[in-house]
Design a protein around this motif. Structure first.
Motif, PDB file in Angstrom:
ATOM      1  N   GLY A  98      58.266 -12.913  -2.830  1.00 35.25           N
ATOM      2  CA  GLY A  98      58.757 -11.770  -2.048  1.00 35.25           C
ATOM      3  C   GLY A  98      59.586 -12.216  -0.858  1.00 35.25           C
ATOM      4  O   GLY A  98      60.711 -11.735  -0.640  1.00 35.25           O
ATOM      5  N   SER A  99      59.047 -13.144  -0.075  1.00 36.65           N
ATOM      6  CA  SER A  99      59.817 -13.609   1.097  1.00 36.65           C
ATOM      7  C   SER A  99      61.058 -14.361   0.629  1.00 36.65           C
ATOM      8  O   SER A  99      62.109 -14.311   1.277  1.00 36.65           O
ATOM      9  CB  SER A  99      58.946 -14.502   1.986  1.00 36.65           C
ATOM     10  N   ASN A 127      48.178 -21.406   0.605  1.00 37.89           N
ATOM     11  CA  ASN A 127      48.831 -21.805  -0.650  1.00 37.89           C
ATOM     12  C   ASN A 127      47.847 -22.500  -1.571  1.00 37.89           C
ATOM     13  O   ASN A 127      46.752 -22.907  -1.152  1.00 37.89           O
ATOM     14  CB  ASN A 127      49.999 -22.766  -0.353  1.00 37.89           C
ATOM     15  N   ASN A 172      60.381 -23.391   1.359  1.00 37.06           N
ATOM     16  CA  ASN A 172      60.487 -22.718   0.057  1.00 37.06           C
ATOM     17  C   ASN A 172      61.945 -22.822  -0.399  1.00 37.06           C
ATOM     18  O   ASN A 172      62.859 -22.603   0.415  1.00 37.06           O
ATOM     19  CB  ASN A 172      60.083 -21.244   0.203  1.00 37.06           C
ATOM     20  N   GLN A 187      53.211 -16.186   5.974  1.00 37.95           N
ATOM     21  CA  GLN A 187      53.943 -15.080   5.348  1.00 37.95           C
ATOM     22  C   GLN A 187      53.766 -15.137   3.834  1.00 37.95           C
ATOM     23  O   GLN A 187      53.742 -16.227   3.251  1.00 37.95           O
ATOM     24  CB  GLN A 187      55.439 -15.168   5.679  1.00 37.95           C
ATOM     25  N   CYS A 188      53.592 -13.972   3.237  1.00 35.69           N
ATOM     26  CA  CYS A 188      53.627 -13.871   1.773  1.00 35.69           C
ATOM     27  C   CYS A 188      53.962 -12.418   1.449  1.00 35.69           C
ATOM     28  O   CYS A 188      53.125 -11.528   1.653  1.00 35.69           O
ATOM     29  CB  CYS A 188      52.282 -14.264   1.159  1.00 35.69           C
ATOM     30  N   GLY A 189      55.191 -12.204   0.988  1.00 35.65           N
ATOM     31  CA  GLY A 189      55.674 -10.832   0.779  1.00 35.65           C
ATOM     32  C   GLY A 189      54.979 -10.149  -0.384  1.00 35.65           C
ATOM     33  O   GLY A 189      54.486  -9.014  -0.251  1.00 35.65           O
ATOM     34  N   ASN A 190      54.900 -10.824  -1.526  1.00 37.13           N
ATOM     35  CA  ASN A 190      54.209 -10.220  -2.676  1.00 37.13           C
ATOM     36  C   ASN A 190      52.739 -10.003  -2.332  1.00 37.13           C
ATOM     37  O   ASN A 190      52.140  -8.985  -2.711  1.00 37.13           O
ATOM     38  CB  ASN A 190      54.312 -11.142  -3.903  1.00 37.13           C
ATOM     39  N   ASN A 240      53.320 -13.247  -9.359  1.00 35.11           N
ATOM     40  CA  ASN A 240      52.927 -14.153  -8.254  1.00 35.11           C
ATOM     41  C   ASN A 240      51.494 -13.750  -7.945  1.00 35.11           C
ATOM     42  O   ASN A 240      51.257 -12.623  -7.508  1.00 35.11           O
ATOM     43  CB  ASN A 240      53.875 -13.904  -7.082  1.00 35.11           C
ATOM     44  N   ASN A 294      58.230 -17.502   7.377  1.00 36.75           N
ATOM     45  CA  ASN A 294      58.037 -18.788   6.697  1.00 36.75           C
ATOM     46  C   ASN A 294      59.423 -19.347   6.395  1.00 36.75           C
ATOM     47  O   ASN A 294      60.401 -18.612   6.363  1.00 36.75           O
ATOM     48  CB  ASN A 294      57.178 -18.647   5.433  1.00 36.75           C
ATOM     49  N   GLN A 309      48.451 -18.151  -4.361  1.00 34.09           N
ATOM     50  CA  GLN A 309      47.981 -18.078  -2.977  1.00 34.09           C
ATOM     51  C   GLN A 309      46.596 -17.412  -2.910  1.00 34.09           C
ATOM     52  O   GLN A 309      46.244 -16.587  -3.775  1.00 34.09           O
ATOM     53  CB  GLN A 309      48.941 -17.242  -2.094  1.00 34.09           C
ATOM     54  N   GLU A 360      58.219 -22.680  -4.618  1.00 34.31           N
ATOM     55  CA  GLU A 360      57.523 -22.343  -3.378  1.00 34.31           C
ATOM     56  C   GLU A 360      56.863 -23.556  -2.722  1.00 34.31           C
ATOM     57  O   GLU A 360      56.254 -24.392  -3.410  1.00 34.31           O
ATOM     58  CB  GLU A 360      56.438 -21.283  -3.636  1.00 34.31           C
ATOM     59  N   ARG A 361      56.977 -23.623  -1.419  1.00 30.96           N
ATOM     60  CA  ARG A 361      56.238 -24.617  -0.628  1.00 30.96           C
ATOM     61  C   ARG A 361      54.750 -24.477  -0.942  1.00 30.96           C
ATOM     62  O   ARG A 361      54.218 -23.369  -0.921  1.00 30.96           O
ATOM     63  CB  ARG A 361      56.480 -24.357   0.860  1.00 30.96           C
TER      64      ARG A 361
HETATM   65  N1  LIG Z   1      54.721 -20.502  -0.468  1.00 23.07           N
HETATM   66  C1  LIG Z   1      55.005 -19.686   0.719  1.00 23.07           C
HETATM   67  C2  LIG Z   1      53.904 -18.636   0.936  1.00 23.07           C
HETATM   68  C3  LIG Z   1      53.890 -17.567  -0.172  1.00 23.07           C
HETATM   69  C4  LIG Z   1      55.192 -16.821  -0.262  1.00 23.07           C
HETATM   70  C5  LIG Z   1      55.418 -15.984  -1.531  1.00 23.07           C
HETATM   71  N2  LIG Z   1      54.378 -15.989  -2.509  1.00 23.07           N
HETATM   72  C6  LIG Z   1      55.886 -14.567  -1.185  1.00 23.07           C
HETATM   73  O1  LIG Z   1      55.676 -13.645  -1.995  1.00 23.07           O
HETATM   74  O2  LIG Z   1      56.523 -14.415  -0.105  1.00 23.07           O
HETATM   75  C7  LIG Z   1      55.092 -20.605   1.957  1.00 23.07           C
HETATM   76  O3  LIG Z   1      54.511 -21.706   1.908  1.00 23.07           O
HETATM   77  O4  LIG Z   1      55.730 -20.196   2.931  1.00 23.07           O
END
Ligand SMILES: N[C@H](CCC[C@H](N)C(=O)O)C(=O)O
Length: 284
Positions: free
Chosen positions: A224-225, A70, A196, A78-81, A13, A163, A51, A214-215
């Motif tokens: 990650g999230s 995004n 998502n 939020q983006c966990g990774n 990611n 998110n 992202q 993913e959204r």
């Molecule tokens: N597409 C997600 C954001 C990135 C989440 C993802 N890359 C992660 O690692 O959490 C959203 O629109 O909420």
């Protein structure tokens, strides 16, 4: 205006990381026009990323401020990774010498911990089940909901991790209809901020396989999230234990949640290269 960036990824990611501490970026709003961000996200005409992450000085008592956009230019909270890569970046760049880093996001504070084995553990905070915190339009909070889309009905769980996520069980992620059902549910009207979409295969009570549409970015090699959302939804349905290995296309994350503190996600963070954008118009 030249714009320095660092290309990073968390299990594939991938991210374009902008240092908003040693170069000046707008305090709020997008760092570049949405069309420029979309152009730079393109894997042929631009850098290519899922992202764009921004490292900025904190506004409150955290160590840093963490912003996320995004690939479609939408700002999210939020983006966990990305959080793991954020921690790796600020340490490697000497912006902090802490092992435990507090970052503020649009959703509140998160704690990132760099461990001696080179991994990073992110406390993603508690799962948000309240409909307005996801946000999700339903008549009441439940373990699962029936979402009608197109000619079909889907049984999903819905949860917020800062998110919005919906998660469905599938027999086998390899044959899951990610390309068709993913976009259909991503923009479902019951998710007013889009969502998502996770496709979860149960291997056993401490191991799942997962794909996420993913959204704002489409299917990614890891989310990650999304991994945290799948685990807490599986736990809520009585299907998973406190600690779960989540196997994604890009690799494995470990998620732990025992109902106290927050959802802890552990995994790697990789730095690929540094670069400079010469033309930020998005027309190059
Ligand atoms: N597409 C997600 C954001 C990135 C989440 C993802 N890359 C992660 O690692 O959490 C959203 O629109 O909420």
């Amino acid at each position: 205006m030249d714009l320095k960036f660092t290309k990073m990824h968390g299990l594939g990611n991938d991210f374009m990381v902008l240092d908003g501490i040693r170069q000046s970026l707008p305090e709020d709003g997008p760092p570049l026009s949405p069309e420029a961000m979309r152009r730079l996200a393109d894997r042929h005409f631009g850098v290519g990323f899922d992202q764009l992450l921004i490292v900025q000085p904190p506004r409150g008592d955290a160590d840093f401020r963490y912003r996320i956009f995004n690939a479609d230019g939408s700002e999210v909270s939020q983006c966990g990774n990305g959080a793991r890569c954020f921690a790796r970046f600020v340490r490697d760049e000497g912006l902090t010498n802490k092992h435990e880093i507090r970052v503020e996001t649009a959703n509140g504070q998160m704690t990132l911990r760099l461990t001696d084995d080179g991994l990073v553990t992110v406390n993603m905070g508690p799962p948000r089940w309240a409909l307005e915190d996801i946000p999700f339009r339903a008549s009441a909070v439940a373990d699962t909901y029936i979402l009608v889309a197109g000619q079909n009905a889907y049984e999903i769980s819905a949860v917020g991790l800062g998110n919005p996520h919906c998660v469905m069980l599938v027999e086998n992620v390899d044959t899951a209809p990610v390309e068709t059902v993913g976009p259909l549910l991503e923009s479902h009207p019951d998710f007013p901020e889009r969502v998502n979409v996770g496709f979860m295969q149960l291997v056993d009570r401490s191991h799942i396989r997962l794909r996420v549409f993913e959204r704002g970015s489409g299917e990614t090699l890891a989310c990650g999230s999304g991994a945290c959302a799948a685990v807490v939804c599986g736990q809520k349905r009585g299907l998973l234990d406190d600690t779960v290995e989540v196997s994604l296309a890009g690799g494995t994350l470990r998620v732990h949640y025992d109902g106290t503190n927050g959802v802890l996600m552990t995994g790697p963070a990789s730095r690929v290269y540094d670069g400079v954008i010469r033309d930020t118009s998005g027309k190059a």
